[in-house]
Design a protein around this motif. Structure first.
Motif, PDB file in Angstrom:
ATOM      1  N   MET A 137       0.849  -1.184   0.000  1.00  0.00           N
ATOM      2  CA  MET A 137       0.000   0.000   0.000  1.00  0.00           C
ATOM      3  C   MET A 137       0.890   1.242   0.000  1.00  0.00           C
ATOM      4  SD  MET A 137      -3.238  -0.308   2.561  1.00  0.00           S
ATOM      5  CE  MET A 137      -2.925  -1.603   3.731  1.00  0.00           C
ATOM      6  N   PRO A 138       0.432   2.345  -0.645  1.00  0.00           N
ATOM      7  CA  PRO A 138       1.179   3.597  -0.536  1.00  0.00           C
ATOM      8  C   PRO A 138       0.945   4.230   0.827  1.00  0.00           C
ATOM      9  CG  PRO A 138      -0.824   3.950  -1.790  1.00  0.00           C
ATOM     10  CD  PRO A 138      -0.783   2.470  -1.451  1.00  0.00           C
ATOM     11  N   GLN A 139       1.798   5.184   1.152  1.00  0.00           N
ATOM     12  CA  GLN A 139       1.716   5.783   2.484  1.00  0.00           C
ATOM     13  C   GLN A 139       1.796   7.301   2.410  1.00  0.00           C
ATOM     14  OE1 GLN A 139       5.374   3.845   3.769  1.00  0.00           O
ATOM     15  NE2 GLN A 139       6.423   5.830   3.866  1.00  0.00           N
ATOM     16  N   GLY A 140       1.045   7.941   3.309  1.00  0.00           N
ATOM     17  CA  GLY A 140       1.173   9.376   3.513  1.00  0.00           C
ATOM     18  C   GLY A 140       1.544   9.572   4.966  1.00  0.00           C
ATOM     19  N   THR A 141       2.846   9.684   5.222  1.00  0.00           N
ATOM     20  CA  THR A 141       3.305   9.757   6.619  1.00  0.00           C
ATOM     21  C   THR A 141       3.321  11.201   7.103  1.00  0.00           C
ATOM     22  OG1 THR A 141       5.558   9.805   5.780  1.00  0.00           O
ATOM     23  CG2 THR A 141       4.727   7.676   6.528  1.00  0.00           C
ATOM     24  N   SER A 169      -3.006   6.092  -4.347  1.00  0.00           N
ATOM     25  CA  SER A 169      -4.097   5.204  -4.731  1.00  0.00           C
ATOM     26  C   SER A 169      -4.599   4.523  -3.458  1.00  0.00           C
ATOM     27  CB  SER A 169      -3.604   4.180  -5.760  1.00  0.00           C
ATOM     28  OG  SER A 169      -2.633   3.343  -5.180  1.00  0.00           O
ATOM     29  N   MET A 170      -5.798   3.972  -3.498  1.00  0.00           N
ATOM     30  CA  MET A 170      -6.350   3.345  -2.294  1.00  0.00           C
ATOM     31  C   MET A 170      -6.586   1.862  -2.538  1.00  0.00           C
ATOM     32  SD  MET A 170      -8.711   6.461  -0.968  1.00  0.00           S
ATOM     33  CE  MET A 170      -9.012   5.803   0.649  1.00  0.00           C
ATOM     34  N   PRO A 171      -6.454   1.037  -1.525  1.00  0.00           N
ATOM     35  CA  PRO A 171      -6.257   1.372  -0.115  1.00  0.00           C
ATOM     36  C   PRO A 171      -4.875   1.976   0.167  1.00  0.00           C
ATOM     37  CG  PRO A 171      -6.072  -0.993  -0.452  1.00  0.00           C
ATOM     38  CD  PRO A 171      -6.547  -0.421  -1.742  1.00  0.00           C
ATOM     39  N   ALA A 172      -4.834   2.816   1.208  1.00  0.00           N
ATOM     40  CA  ALA A 172      -3.611   3.528   1.545  1.00  0.00           C
ATOM     41  C   ALA A 172      -3.439   3.603   3.059  1.00  0.00           C
ATOM     42  CB  ALA A 172      -3.660   4.935   0.966  1.00  0.00           C
ATOM     43  N   ILE A 173      -2.212   3.969   3.449  1.00  0.00           N
ATOM     44  CA  ILE A 173      -1.905   4.138   4.872  1.00  0.00           C
ATOM     45  C   ILE A 173      -1.580   5.598   5.134  1.00  0.00           C
ATOM     46  CG2 ILE A 173      -0.210   3.601   6.673  1.00  0.00           C
ATOM     47  CD1 ILE A 173       0.041   0.870   5.405  1.00  0.00           C
TER      48      ILE A 173
ATOM     49  N   ILE B 174       1.905   3.714  -7.319  1.00  0.00           N
ATOM     50  CA  ILE B 174       0.758   3.817  -6.409  1.00  0.00           C
ATOM     51  C   ILE B 174       0.723   5.157  -5.677  1.00  0.00           C
ATOM     52  CG2 ILE B 174       0.307   1.352  -6.030  1.00  0.00           C
ATOM     53  CD1 ILE B 174       2.171   1.395  -3.640  1.00  0.00           C
ATOM     54  N   SER B 175       1.723   6.010  -5.946  1.00  0.00           N
ATOM     55  CA  SER B 175       1.738   7.318  -5.295  1.00  0.00           C
ATOM     56  C   SER B 175       2.335   8.336  -6.252  1.00  0.00           C
ATOM     57  CB  SER B 175       2.600   7.256  -4.025  1.00  0.00           C
ATOM     58  OG  SER B 175       3.923   6.860  -4.347  1.00  0.00           O
TER      59      SER B 175
END
Lengths: 249, 308
Positions: A137-141, A169-173, B174-175
């Motif tokens: 999953m991609p992440q937005g920290t 993109s989703m699902p994401a963290i 994906i980002s």
């Protein structure tokens, strides 16, 4: 969309930490424990998404001994719908925690996972990113703003030079920073209601994951003490001290 | 034993954080290879090649790495890193972002924020906001480490390492990067400054931070802030010094109108000389300050600027 939120039981942020005399760790006996502040922000964000109609269900998960049910109940009182406790007496590392959470993600299939960026006890800042790698999953920290639109998560992140916005993109963290929101206080009726919300307990040992850490703690010590210095009574005296005694200006 | 060190850079130059991380890697021992991953980053790679103690510079120059997105960096570094004994990065917000992904992809633990090296597998790191120091030992085949740069000095720049291109392109897809709002300032960065002057809640508003600017200019200082000042909206988040903000250790730290909450002290208590200016004589900041002045900051700041 289902949102999964993780919470960790940690020493309350107002409590002064004492290192044990035998240097094996920190003394947590009879210490006030609370929900990790960053996790509390994560719960708040998830509940706000539900209030906005973006999320349909908020599931809260905590890993630890039975006592962490207290923190799950706190999250339920703040507005989460149901809880999962992954029961273990072991002091797990971020990697083991991330592996357990990856199993929960596999089972629950959330559209979004919101976590604290770090726990204020171990100060690792790892688990969200590790979970991202394990689940692809991609992440937005270190998030200070989260917007869900057109099936994407737009996350504004607090970085060293300022702010950065990424689209995932989703699902994401998403992992939370301090400015994402200000968590509400749980109201008494909600605290009562939280007692009746579902909470499932699963044994960590049943997940088929090696829970042995590869990092051994050899010693926990007090940091070098810093003694207070002297008081000066004027700007003039201060500048003189900095020039002549400390020689730093 | 060979160490892969991931450079902190902005495509045109390497940051001081990289030089400090190289010194930490030197303490571990073995050859040091530096990876510069970015886009149009050859200038940064050439700079990295001059860092003393670096044997080789790997350059992954591709738009997939332009903003060092964690998803792409995780794939690249875990791919390149599997033949190394250690993978090291400064504990900047960039390193903190992608390094745990690298560790997880390699199925090893990460040791965050090391402040001392005892041996190739044993390190010190602060826990509980620096109120305890843990000595840990890793049994992983590859040690993934982030370095608290404030705890190490900068490596020299008299090296001449060979520069080798890395062709591998990892784009997770994906980002994506949308935008950045970076604070522009002529002053040094907090992490690199020899002197820092920070304001807290006592500054009352953002406008009053101007009172710190003249002093900062005279001292060549960076300007920081406490969490209280950032939370109150006085100044942007990148100025925050503390447990969850920047951790700094300058020669001189001047705390103005800062009471000294645990989480703030965690970010600056290793400064060489600490000055506290606060009107409350009971403020905890005085317990760790080398020089304390109990006074109204609005009287003191203009006087201090004039006296320098």
């Amino acid at each position: 969309m289902k949102v999964l939120v993780t919470v960790k039981r940690v020493i309350d942020y107002n409590v002064k930490v004492r290192v044990k005399a035998d240097n094996t760790g920190v003394d947590l006996a009879n210490t006030k424990m609370s929900i990790n502040p960053f996790c509390e922000i994560a719960v708040e964000e998830a509940v706000r998404l539900k209030e906005k109609g973006v999320a349909t269900e908020v599931v809260v998960v905590s890993i630890g001994a039975k006592a962490c049910q207290e923190q799950i109940r706190t999250a339920l009182a703040l507005g989460a719908d149901r809880g999962i406790q992954i029961d273990t007496e072991l002091n797990l590392d971020s990697l083991q925690v991330a592996k357990l959470l990856a199993k929960v993600v596999e089972e629950e299939q959330p559209g979004l996972v919101i976590m604290g960026k770090q726990a204020i006890d171990s100060d690792n800042n790892q688990t969200g990113q590790m979970l991202g790698a394990l689940t692809n999953m991609p992440q937005g920290t270190f998030a200070s703003e989260l917007v869900i639109e057109n099936g994407k998560a737009k996350v504004t992140r607090e970085i060293d030079g300022g702010l950065q916005t990424v689209e995932l993109s989703m699902p994401a963290i998403v992992t939370t920073d301090l400015r994402l929101n200000e968590p509400r206080y749980a109201k008494l009726p909600n605290i009562m209601k939280a007692k009746r919300k579902p909470l499932v307990v699963k044994a960590a040992a049943d997940f088929g994951i090696n829970l042995t850490s590869s990092v051994e703690v050899l010693k926990v010590a007090e940091p070098a003490k810093r003694d207070g210095g002297e008081m000066v009574d004027s700007v003039e005296a201060l500048v003189a001290k900095l020039k002549d005694e400390a020689k730093v200006i | 034993m060979t160490i892969l060190l991931i450079a902190e850079h902005d495509n045109s130059a390497v940051k001081a954080d990289t030089l400090k991380a190289v010194n930490a890697a030197t303490a571990i021992g073995g050859d040091i290879h530096v990876l510069v991953a970015g886009a149009n980053c050859s200038a940064a790679a050439d700079e990295a090649a001059k860092i003393s103690g670096v044997a080789k510079v790997l350059v992954a120059d591709n738009e997939a790495y332009e903003h060092q997105l964690a998803e792409n960096m995780g794939l690249l570094v875990s791919d390149l890193g599997k033949d190394y004994s250690h993978i090291v990065s400064p504990a900047t917000t960039t390193g903190k972002n992608f390094m745990p992904r690298v560790a997880a992809l390699l199925d090893v633990a990460q040791i965050s924020d090391i402040i001392a090296v005892h041996s190739e597998d044993s390190f010190d790191r602060p826990i509980y906001a620096g109120n305890a120091i843990a000595t840990v030992k890793s049994s992983d085949a590859i040690k993934v480490l982030t370095v608290r740069v404030a705890a190490f000095s900068e490596a020299g720049t008299d090296g001449s390492a060979e520069v080798v291109a890395v062709d591998a392109v990892h784009d997770a897809g994906i980002s994506s990067f949308v935008s950045a709002e970076l604070t522009k300032s002529e002053r040094p960065e907090l992490g690199a400054a020899r002197v820092i002057i920070s304001g807290g809640r006592g500054m009352q508003n953002g406008e009053n931070f101007k009172l710190l600017e003249g002093i900062a200019d005279k001292l060549g200082a960076a300007i920081g802030a406490s969490r209280a000042a950032v939370d109150a909206g006085f100044v942007p988040n990148d100025m925050q010094v503390g447990q969850t903000g920047k951790i700094v250790a300058p020669e001189l730290y001047i705390a103005v109108g800062i009471s000294g909450a645990i989480q703030h002290l965690a970010g600056m208590k290793d400064s060489k000389v600490i000055v506290a200016i606060n009107k409350d004589p009971e403020a905890p900041i005085f317990q760790i300050a080398d020089y304390g002045l109990v006074a109204d900051l609005f009287d003191v700041l203009p006087e201090l600027e004039a006296a320098l």
